[in-house]
Enzyme design. Structure first.
Site: not given
Ligand code: DGL
Length: 259
Positions: A16, A49, A79-81, A181-183
């Site tokens: 990630d 992102g 990471c979804n992004t 977003c995983t965060h």
């Molecule tokens: N954790 C990431 C996600 O799932 C992205 C956070 C980022 O780097 O903007 O999209």
């Protein structure tokens, strides 16, 4: 779970931009506890992102530089992004399975009502995300690219308030919220309280998918859901590339149920 002999018993890489992927790492570890894991994060360049597709791909490849040498059983893009912007390229770059994560719009759509999807700007502006919303959205989705939320969580993880500061979450009404977003998983409770509705994320579904793909290997035990015999002290998890001390502390807290 079905087993195949002679599978690759190599390590699993989980990647990630920052700490968000630790949530998915933990769910993978509890499903396939005897695999060796390397967690790679790019805490120096997070958030991804707000960056362009080219930059996201370049940073991702640079963080993953050399992983082929380990002959991985799989790469989990937590990471979804990165999934939204470059999973196709990563799959053609590598010969091992590359598993991505997408916002859980399907279960939210099944729940019905008006649904709010929160994700990074790079995710919401991607083609793959548009197709996902087109397929399941039925016009009932409000999609918001959150510019500051991931970075806020990354910076304040050890001190997250019960109520998030004003302006981080959009002011809309929703019957369901998707965390794209995983965060955001670290503030799931705060988001649920704010919108007073169910909150969905793709972490469990992705971890179950991972367990099915890697769990087919005869070298690993695999479970859908948490293994009953998990011994946190025996896990083989190594942190690389990123802020390894911070990542290790967060992972331990996730495993202890503190985060
Ligand atoms: N954790 C990431 C996600 O799932 C992205 C956070 C980022 O780097 O903007 O999209």
């Amino acid at each position: 779970m079905e087993k195949r002999e002679g599978c690759n018993p190599g390590p699993v890489f989980v990647f990630d931009s920052g700490i968000g992927g630790l949530n998915l790492l933990y769910e993978c570890v509890v499903r396939v506890p005897d695999a060796r894991y390397y967690f790679i994060s790019d805490n120096k360049n997070v958030p991804y992102g707000n960056k362009s597709a080219e930059e996201i791909y370049r940073l991702t490849r640079s963080a993953l530089d050399g992983i082929e040498k380990y002959n991985p059983a799989a790469l989990v893009v937590a990471c979804n992004t990165v999934t939204a912007q470059c999973i196709g390229k990563l799959r053609s770059d590598y010969s091992f399975p590359v598993i991505g994560i997408q916002p859980a719009v399907k279960p939210a759509a099944l729940h019905g009502g008006s649904c709010l999807v929160l994700a990074t700007e790079a995710t919401v502006h991607s083609n793959s995300f548009s197709s996902l919303v087109e397929r399941y959205g039925n016009g009932g989705f409000t999609v918001v690219g959150c510019r500051e939320l991931a970075e806020y969580i990354e910076d304040n993880i050890f001190d997250l308030p019960e109520v998030l500061p004003r302006g981080l979450l959009p002011d809309v009404k929703a019957d369901g919220v998707v965390l794209g977003c995983t965060h955001y998983a670290y503030v799931k409770k705060q988001i649920g309280n704010y919108y007073q509705c169910p909150v969905y994320d793709g972490i469990i579904g992705t971890a179950d998918h991972f367990a099915k793909i890697v769990g087919i290997c005869d070298h690993f035990n695999a479970f859908l859901g948490k293994s009953d015999h998990l011994d946190i002290n025996k896990l083989k998890v190594t942190f690389l590339y990123g802020n390894n001390v911070k990542n290790a502390v967060i992972f331990k807290r996730l495993a202890e149920g503190i985060l």
